[in-house]
Design a protein around this motif. Structure first.
Motif, PDB file in Angstrom:
ATOM      1  N   GLY A   1      42.704  40.307  33.567  1.00 57.75           N
ATOM      2  CA  GLY A   1      42.309  39.448  34.670  1.00 57.75           C
ATOM      3  C   GLY A   1      42.398  37.968  34.371  1.00 57.75           C
ATOM      4  N   GLU A   2      42.760  37.598  33.142  1.00 55.79           N
ATOM      5  CA  GLU A   2      42.821  36.189  32.749  1.00 55.79           C
ATOM      6  C   GLU A   2      44.127  35.851  32.055  1.00 55.79           C
ATOM      7  N   GLN A   3      45.177  36.635  32.300  1.00 57.89           N
ATOM      8  CA  GLN A   3      46.411  36.463  31.550  1.00 57.89           C
ATOM      9  C   GLN A   3      47.110  35.138  31.845  1.00 57.89           C
ATOM     10  N   ASP A   4      46.961  34.602  33.054  1.00 62.29           N
ATOM     11  CA  ASP A   4      47.599  33.318  33.344  1.00 62.29           C
ATOM     12  C   ASP A   4      46.953  32.196  32.541  1.00 62.29           C
TER      13      ASP A   4
ATOM     14  N   LEU B   1      39.458  36.505  44.076  1.00 60.18           N
ATOM     15  CA  LEU B   1      39.573  35.298  44.890  1.00 60.18           C
ATOM     16  C   LEU B   1      40.938  34.642  44.707  1.00 60.18           C
ATOM     17  N   GLN B   2      41.442  34.687  43.492  1.00 63.17           N
ATOM     18  CA  GLN B   2      42.758  34.109  43.218  1.00 63.17           C
ATOM     19  C   GLN B   2      43.847  34.823  44.008  1.00 63.17           C
ATOM     20  N   ARG B   3      43.760  36.143  44.069  1.00 64.42           N
ATOM     21  CA  ARG B   3      44.741  36.903  44.831  1.00 64.42           C
ATOM     22  C   ARG B   3      44.536  36.724  46.335  1.00 64.42           C
ATOM     23  N   ARG B   4      43.279  36.616  46.736  1.00 59.74           N
ATOM     24  CA  ARG B   4      43.000  36.440  48.162  1.00 59.74           C
ATOM     25  C   ARG B   4      43.578  35.130  48.676  1.00 59.74           C
ATOM     26  N   THR B   5      43.520  34.101  47.880  1.00 54.74           N
ATOM     27  CA  THR B   5      44.048  32.787  48.274  1.00 54.74           C
ATOM     28  C   THR B   5      45.491  32.580  47.818  1.00 54.74           C
ATOM     29  N   ARG B   6      46.117  33.639  47.238  1.00 58.23           N
ATOM     30  CA  ARG B   6      47.505  33.614  46.781  1.00 58.23           C
ATOM     31  C   ARG B   6      47.733  32.554  45.706  1.00 58.23           C
ATOM     32  N   GLN B   7      46.693  32.326  44.902  1.00 61.52           N
ATOM     33  CA  GLN B   7      46.830  31.379  43.798  1.00 61.52           C
ATOM     34  C   GLN B   7      47.341  32.050  42.525  1.00 61.52           C
TER      35      GLN B   7
END
Length: 504
Positions: free
Chosen positions: A479-482, A82-88
């Motif tokens: 998947g949680e590195q940020d 979802l983060q990539r889909r919304t470019r977050q």
């Protein structure tokens, strides 16, 4: 020398080691298989589809990938997609940020809500950097600490230091937890000593500069400059504003009132740390705090920041540190599943999922601190558990394990050695709580930073080898590195899930 043992990580689930999500998937698979048998004579295609679905549900319910159940991976994968889909997964700060005024930091992710809170110490001149998270209603401050060599100290000195630090942990977990302290962290980072502090110390402190000894030391410190490292230690504390609401309201209810109440706690914490024999450099000012955050996001800026710090005291043209609103990165993004790119650096955060299972000396983490040549940050995040809640959690664990043992005896199932160790750990925790020790939730994170992905892979392998030889099991937070970078690389005392119910 005193030995320490860490309790085994619990693998107990809701029933016989299985979580409710696993049980739900297996039950759904069984229902699908039974339904397929009933439809086999009527609709063969539908029956085959149900059989395949049943096999997948049961497999996903029981399968583990890299130490995690599929049901544990599901929310991580869905959130990342979802983060990539919304470019977050990409962040733009600096001139592209939302605002560049003094109270803003322009940090990415969940740290975007941090704002600087004006605070001046009791002397009326010293500024202290307080970070107010408006959404989480917390205030964070960081204390600069200086370590001393424990390995070369006498055994009596070692025991005394450990006893004093244990007393600090009890004070933070009891006295200050009741006074609004939510959690704390110890962050130790190793960065290149671009300013060559050893050489500067020799130049400014040497008396006889014509001796052969001075010339030899001068050559040695000058040659060591390219490979020299310095170690910085920060104790970050987080206060819950909601728990201090009564005092804040009495003080006026403004941001100044919040700062006044927090500063009163900070002076007591610094005194307790000093009494334990730990030398402190005071609470970080906004510029010093921003410099730490900025150089973690942009490692190439370390040399420039160090040069500002070595400016003569009377020179006001280049003050030490970084402007508070420039602490954040100019750009950051997640690269794949295991890498976080930020300005001039690439980082990967490891979570120490399992502490040493055998007894270890107090210096068991020394190889990680002394034998690593890369840029790395080690952060221990801890949250004290209230005494009543800790007692309820321990009682719940004991009752649940007793029920599991009775069920296994009834079903004639064998109890493994790991399960017996976990049961002994519960008894050990119960005994320690009875003796008055504070129970903590904690997480140990190691963030490795390099200038390229290739160098990062090499440094991460080296750190993993050292952790493995120390008896630890470390995994990359895929998947949680940020979010992991915010918790492991920055002195913000983040990285623990909210504590709900009896889940201590």
């Amino acid at each position: 020398m005193t030995k320490f043992s860490f309790p085994a990580r619990s693998t107990r689930g809701a029933v016989l080691g299985f979580t409710w999500s696993q049980i739900g998937m297996v039950v759904a698979g069984i229902i699908a298989a039974v339904t397929g048998l009933n439809l086999l004579a009527v609709n063969r295609a539908a029956a085959i589809t149900l059989f395949v679905s049943a096999a997948l549900l049961i497999t996903f319910g029981l399968l583990r990938i890299k130490g995690r159940r599929i049901t544990e991976w599901a929310p991580v994968v869905i959130a990342a997609l979802l983060q990539r889909r919304t470019r977050q997964h990409q962040y733009r700060g600096g001139p592209y940020g939302a605002s560049a005024v003094g109270e803003h930091l322009d940090l990415p992710g969940t740290a975007a809500a941090y704002r600087w809170l004006p605070a001046v110490a009791a002397d009326g001149t010293t500024e202290i950097g307080l970070l107010h998270h408006r959404n989480e209603k917390t205030v964070t401050a960081a204390l600069l600490c200086f370590g001393t060599n424990l390995i070369l100290a006498d055994r009596d000195v070692q025991v005394q230091r450990l006893t004093d630090w244990a007393q600090v942990l009890n004070i933070l977990g009891s006295e200050y937890a009741d006074a609004g302290l939510m959690r704390w962290s110890v962050t130790a980072r190793a960065v290149p000593d671009s300013g060559n502090r050893a050489q500067r110390f020799l130049i400014h402190r040497a008396v006889d500069t014509d001796s052969a000894a001075y010339q030899s030391l001068a050559q040695l410190t000058a040659a060591a400059a390219p490979a020299a490292q310095r170690h910085e230690i920060y104790l970050a504390v987080v206060f819950d504003v909601a728990r201090l609401s009564a005092e804040i309201a009495d003080a006026g209810g403004t941001d100044t009132a919040i700062a006044t109440v927090i500063l009163d706690r900070l002076s007591g914490i610094e005194a307790a740390v000093t009494e334990a024999g730990v030398t402190t450099g005071g609470w970080l000012s906004p510029r010093a705090y921003a410099a730490v955050i900025r150089t973690q996001f942009d490692p190439d800026d370390q040399e420039v920041v160090d040069l500002r710090g070595s400016t003569p005291a009377g020179d006001q043209r280049t003050p030490a540190g970084v402007a508070p609103w420039l602490a954040g990165p100019a750009a950051a993004r997640t690269v794949g599943w295991h890498t976080y790119q930020h300005d001039s650096g690439f980082s990967r955060t490891l979570w120490v999922a399992q502490m040493p299972r055998q007894q270890v000396p107090p210096t068991w983490l020394t190889p990680l601190y002394m034998r690593t040549t890369c840029r790395r940050t080690v952060t221990l995040v801890a949250q004290p558990v209230p005494t009543r809640l800790a007692a309820l959690a321990t009682r719940r664990d004991k009752v649940a394990r007793a029920g599991d043992e009775a069920t296994k005896r009834r079903l004639r199932l064998v109890q493994s050695a790991a399960e017996r160790k976990e049961a002994e750990a519960v008894e050990q925790i119960d005994a320690e709580q009875a003796r008055g020790h504070v129970r903590y939730r904690y997480a140990l994170l190691v963030t490795v930073t390099a200038s390229s992905e290739k160098a990062l892979e090499r440094d991460v392998r080296a750190v993993k080898r050292i952790l493995s030889r120390s008896g630890c099991e470390a995994i990359s937070l895929a998947g949680e590195q940020d979010q992991a970078f915010l918790a492991g690389a920055l002195p913000l005392a983040r990285g623990l899930k909210p504590m709900r119910g009896w889940a201590a």
